[in-house]
Design a protein around this motif. Structure first.
Motif, PDB file in Angstrom:
ATOM      1  N   GLN A 150      -0.134  -2.227   1.695  1.00  0.00           N
ATOM      2  CA  GLN A 150      -1.104  -2.516   2.750  1.00  0.00           C
ATOM      3  C   GLN A 150      -1.157  -1.395   3.779  1.00  0.00           C
ATOM      4  OE1 GLN A 150      -0.128  -5.698   5.449  1.00  0.00           O
ATOM      5  NE2 GLN A 150      -2.274  -6.293   5.708  1.00  0.00           N
ATOM      6  N   ALA A 151       0.017  -0.912   4.199  1.00  0.00           N
ATOM      7  CA  ALA A 151       0.066   0.163   5.203  1.00  0.00           C
ATOM      8  C   ALA A 151      -0.629   1.419   4.702  1.00  0.00           C
ATOM      9  CB  ALA A 151       1.517   0.461   5.563  1.00  0.00           C
ATOM     10  N   THR A 152      -0.341   1.801   3.475  1.00  0.00           N
ATOM     11  CA  THR A 152      -0.904   3.033   2.939  1.00  0.00           C
ATOM     12  C   THR A 152      -2.394   2.871   2.615  1.00  0.00           C
ATOM     13  OG1 THR A 152      -0.025   2.397   0.757  1.00  0.00           O
ATOM     14  CG2 THR A 152       1.289   3.921   2.063  1.00  0.00           C
ATOM     15  N   ALA A 153      -2.785   1.693   2.130  1.00  0.00           N
ATOM     16  CA  ALA A 153      -4.202   1.462   1.856  1.00  0.00           C
ATOM     17  C   ALA A 153      -5.024   1.484   3.139  1.00  0.00           C
ATOM     18  CB  ALA A 153      -4.392   0.129   1.136  1.00  0.00           C
ATOM     19  N   THR A 154      -4.469   0.962   4.219  1.00  0.00           N
ATOM     20  CA  THR A 154      -5.171   0.977   5.504  1.00  0.00           C
ATOM     21  C   THR A 154      -5.410   2.397   5.975  1.00  0.00           C
ATOM     22  OG1 THR A 154      -4.333  -1.196   6.164  1.00  0.00           O
ATOM     23  CG2 THR A 154      -5.035   0.280   7.930  1.00  0.00           C
ATOM     24  N   LEU A 155      -4.391   3.249   5.880  1.00  0.00           N
ATOM     25  CA  LEU A 155      -4.577   4.650   6.252  1.00  0.00           C
ATOM     26  C   LEU A 155      -5.605   5.323   5.352  1.00  0.00           C
ATOM     27  CD1 LEU A 155      -0.862   5.635   6.930  1.00  0.00           C
ATOM     28  CD2 LEU A 155      -2.685   5.445   8.632  1.00  0.00           C
ATOM     29  N   GLY A 156      -5.549   5.012   4.055  1.00  0.00           N
ATOM     30  CA  GLY A 156      -6.523   5.582   3.147  1.00  0.00           C
ATOM     31  C   GLY A 156      -7.943   5.127   3.427  1.00  0.00           C
ATOM     32  N   GLU A 157      -8.111   3.876   3.849  1.00  0.00           N
ATOM     33  CA  GLU A 157      -9.444   3.358   4.175  1.00  0.00           C
ATOM     34  C   GLU A 157      -9.984   3.994   5.449  1.00  0.00           C
ATOM     35  OE1 GLU A 157     -12.653   1.064   5.740  1.00  0.00           O
ATOM     36  OE2 GLU A 157     -10.700   1.286   6.728  1.00  0.00           O
ATOM     37  N   MET A 158      -9.128   4.194   6.441  1.00  0.00           N
ATOM     38  CA  MET A 158      -9.577   4.775   7.707  1.00  0.00           C
ATOM     39  C   MET A 158      -9.838   6.271   7.611  1.00  0.00           C
ATOM     40  SD  MET A 158      -7.517   2.878  10.797  1.00  0.00           S
ATOM     41  CE  MET A 158      -5.887   3.466  10.306  1.00  0.00           C
ATOM     42  N   PHE A 159      -9.061   6.943   6.743  1.00  0.00           N
ATOM     43  CA  PHE A 159      -9.148   8.405   6.659  1.00  0.00           C
ATOM     44  C   PHE A 159      -9.338   8.810   5.193  1.00  0.00           C
ATOM     45  CE2 PHE A 159      -6.336   7.180  10.197  1.00  0.00           C
ATOM     46  CZ  PHE A 159      -7.071   7.686  11.262  1.00  0.00           C
ATOM     47  N   PRO A 160     -10.532   8.585   4.644  1.00  0.00           N
ATOM     48  CA  PRO A 160     -10.755   8.800   3.208  1.00  0.00           C
ATOM     49  C   PRO A 160     -10.420  10.217   2.772  1.00  0.00           C
ATOM     50  CG  PRO A 160     -12.628   7.662   4.211  1.00  0.00           C
ATOM     51  CD  PRO A 160     -11.747   8.107   5.336  1.00  0.00           C
ATOM     52  N   GLY A 161      -9.666  10.305   1.679  1.00  0.00           N
ATOM     53  CA  GLY A 161      -9.333  11.591   1.099  1.00  0.00           C
ATOM     54  C   GLY A 161      -8.316  12.408   1.868  1.00  0.00           C
ATOM     55  N   ARG A 162      -7.704  11.821   2.897  1.00  0.00           N
ATOM     56  CA  ARG A 162      -6.813  12.610   3.753  1.00  0.00           C
ATOM     57  C   ARG A 162      -5.372  12.126   3.763  1.00  0.00           C
ATOM     58  NH1 ARG A 162      -8.607  12.559   9.514  1.00  0.00           N
ATOM     59  NH2 ARG A 162      -6.800  13.951   9.670  1.00  0.00           N
ATOM     60  N   PHE A 163      -5.063  11.073   3.017  1.00  0.00           N
ATOM     61  CA  PHE A 163      -3.692  10.550   3.056  1.00  0.00           C
ATOM     62  C   PHE A 163      -3.156  10.356   1.653  1.00  0.00           C
ATOM     63  CE2 PHE A 163      -0.692   6.924   3.086  1.00  0.00           C
ATOM     64  CZ  PHE A 163       0.310   7.520   3.828  1.00  0.00           C
ATOM     65  N   TRP A 164      -1.873  10.718   1.458  1.00  0.00           N
ATOM     66  CA  TRP A 164      -1.161  10.445   0.216  1.00  0.00           C
ATOM     67  C   TRP A 164       0.234   9.938   0.561  1.00  0.00           C
ATOM     68  CZ3 TRP A 164       3.315  13.248   0.098  1.00  0.00           C
ATOM     69  CH2 TRP A 164       3.343  14.488   0.752  1.00  0.00           C
ATOM     70  N   VAL A 165       0.874   9.302  -0.411  1.00  0.00           N
ATOM     71  CA  VAL A 165       2.249   8.852  -0.221  1.00  0.00           C
ATOM     72  C   VAL A 165       3.073   9.269  -1.434  1.00  0.00           C
ATOM     73  CG1 VAL A 165       1.899   6.557  -1.250  1.00  0.00           C
ATOM     74  CG2 VAL A 165       3.698   6.892   0.462  1.00  0.00           C
ATOM     75  N   ALA A 166       4.296   9.686  -1.190  1.00  0.00           N
ATOM     76  CA  ALA A 166       5.247   9.993  -2.260  1.00  0.00           C
ATOM     77  C   ALA A 166       6.370   8.966  -2.188  1.00  0.00           C
ATOM     78  CB  ALA A 166       5.811  11.403  -2.101  1.00  0.00           C
ATOM     79  N   LEU A 167       6.628   8.307  -3.296  1.00  0.00           N
ATOM     80  CA  LEU A 167       7.595   7.209  -3.342  1.00  0.00           C
ATOM     81  C   LEU A 167       8.912   7.687  -3.939  1.00  0.00           C
ATOM     82  CD1 LEU A 167       5.210   4.447  -4.713  1.00  0.00           C
ATOM     83  CD2 LEU A 167       5.708   5.009  -2.317  1.00  0.00           C
ATOM     84  N   GLY A 168      10.017   7.339  -3.260  1.00  0.00           N
ATOM     85  CA  GLY A 168      11.345   7.701  -3.741  1.00  0.00           C
ATOM     86  C   GLY A 168      12.260   6.490  -3.792  1.00  0.00           C
ATOM     87  N   ALA A 169      13.427   6.691  -4.383  1.00  0.00           N
ATOM     88  CA  ALA A 169      14.378   5.594  -4.566  1.00  0.00           C
ATOM     89  C   ALA A 169      15.153   5.270  -3.293  1.00  0.00           C
ATOM     90  CB  ALA A 169      15.349   5.921  -5.697  1.00  0.00           C
ATOM     91  N   GLY A 170      15.085   6.132  -2.277  1.00  0.00           N
ATOM     92  CA  GLY A 170      15.667   5.813  -0.983  1.00  0.00           C
ATOM     93  C   GLY A 170      17.095   6.259  -0.807  1.00  0.00           C
ATOM     94  N   GLN A 171      17.584   6.049   0.406  1.00  0.00           N
ATOM     95  CA  GLN A 171      18.947   6.412   0.794  1.00  0.00           C
ATOM     96  C   GLN A 171      19.523   5.298   1.648  1.00  0.00           C
ATOM     97  OE1 GLN A 171      17.056   9.635   2.549  1.00  0.00           O
ATOM     98  NE2 GLN A 171      17.937  11.207   1.248  1.00  0.00           N
ATOM     99  N   ALA A 172      20.812   5.075   1.487  1.00  0.00           N
ATOM    100  CA  ALA A 172      21.468   3.972   2.191  1.00  0.00           C
ATOM    101  C   ALA A 172      21.315   4.091   3.702  1.00  0.00           C
ATOM    102  CB  ALA A 172      22.954   3.920   1.806  1.00  0.00           C
ATOM    103  N   MET A 173      21.282   5.307   4.234  1.00  0.00           N
ATOM    104  CA  MET A 173      21.216   5.487   5.680  1.00  0.00           C
ATOM    105  C   MET A 173      19.964   4.837   6.277  1.00  0.00           C
ATOM    106  SD  MET A 173      20.084   9.494   5.948  1.00  0.00           S
ATOM    107  CE  MET A 173      20.012   9.438   7.716  1.00  0.00           C
TER     108      MET A 173
END
Length: 321
Positions: free
Chosen positions: A84-107
């Protein structure tokens, strides 16, 4: 032509100042930007950690270039909420937002008080989460049982085209897995050009999307000062798996870094007072990567942005044209 971008480090700089920095970066001639998504910094000396998705809305509204973010779904961010967060940014700013997904870190993830899983479980959880996010971005209604639970999720506001969903990969093994689901990958500059091994693993596994590099560097008017900045700010960031993934707090990273040698940091951070040396490093990276996001590891970005805009970016762009 390879895009030369600016990396905004939430762990090191207050979000209000980082917003001014990203505006200055665009004015200096950077072609894009990206940011981290942390709950805690790597070190008490860094001392910041603003919420990336609040900042991204302001940053995209204050600039005109594209901005992406690395993020870890599955624990701190439920994938339906991240979708939802990323889709909202994509809807407001077409063609200007991407996200890279990772497995994360405990910190960043331990704050939920959920158990921190082993590596293979984290990788499977990432892939489940990526599938959920991508399906929601396509307009599907999603229910799922597994490492991540979803009940009848649907996104009512989405961009006309799903935003690019990349894989954040540090190792060849993670890059090979990302080739099966990601639109491309982003990795980090590593000692011995190990980041090229990540790129090659992605291509050999059939990955055809863009390959991007986040490059850590330190610049200052003198060599000594550039080394001081790199050592002060980035000696907690030279550890590879599993240490960097499993330590839970900045205090743990600071303790682990007490005996880190300066040369170890210099092997991981492009460090020089010479703009020409940075031009050469960046141009070399641009030979292999579709985008190179430059992260000056100092907490004060303005002097670096000035020299980058006046000297480094024009020279790199001339070489690449």
């Amino acid at each position: 032509m390879t895009v030369i971008g600016f990396h905004a480090s939430h762990e090191q700089i207050a979000p209000s100042q980082l917003l001014r920095d990203v505006v200055q970066a665009e004015q200096a001639g950077f072609g894009a930007a990206m940011c981290s998504d942390h709950f805690m910094p790597w070190s008490q000396r860094q001392g910041h950690s603003g919420f990336a998705f609040s900042w991204l809305g302001a940053a995209l509204a204050s600039t005109e270039f594209s901005i992406g973010s690395v993020s870890a779904p599955g624990q701190r961010h439920h994938p339906a909420v991240l979708a939802q967060a990323t889709a909202t940014l994509g809807e407001m700013f077409p063609g200007r937002f991407w996200v890279a997904l990772g497995a994360g870190q405990a910190m960043n993830e331990h704050v939920t008080a959920d158990r921190w899983p082993d590596l293979q479980t984290r990788r499977r959880r990432l892939e489940e989460s990526a599938d959920i996010i991508r399906r929601l971005h396509r307009g599907e209604t999603v229910s799922r049982s597994g490492l991540v639970e979803v009940d009848t999720a649907y996104l009512y506001d989405r961009p006309a085209e799903p935003i690019p969903t990349y894989g954040a990969c540090i190792t060849p093994a993670s890059a090979r897995r990302a080739a099966a689901w990601a639109d491309g990958i982003i990795t980090l500059n590593q000692p011995g050009d190990a980041h090229r091994d990540v790129l090659h693993a992605y291509r050999e596994a059939g990955g055809t999307g863009p390959v991007m590099l986040q490059a850590h560097l330190s610049w200052a008017p003198t060599r000594g000062r550039a080394e001081e900045i790199a050592y002060d700010q980035w000696r907690t960031n030279v550890f590879g798996p599993p240490l960097d993934q499993d330590l839970p707090t900045p205090e743990h990273f600071d303790s682990a870094a007490e005996e880190v040698a300066l040369q170890t940091v210099l092997d991981a951070v492009w460090t020089s007072e010479s703009p020409q040396q940075h031009i050469e490093w960046i141009a070399q990276a641009a030979e292999d990567f579709d985008a190179v996001y430059l992260h000056h590891v100092g907490q004060e970005q303005a002097p670096w942005l000035e020299v980058a805009g006046e000297t480094i970016l024009p020279a790199v762009n001339e070489e690449l044209s």
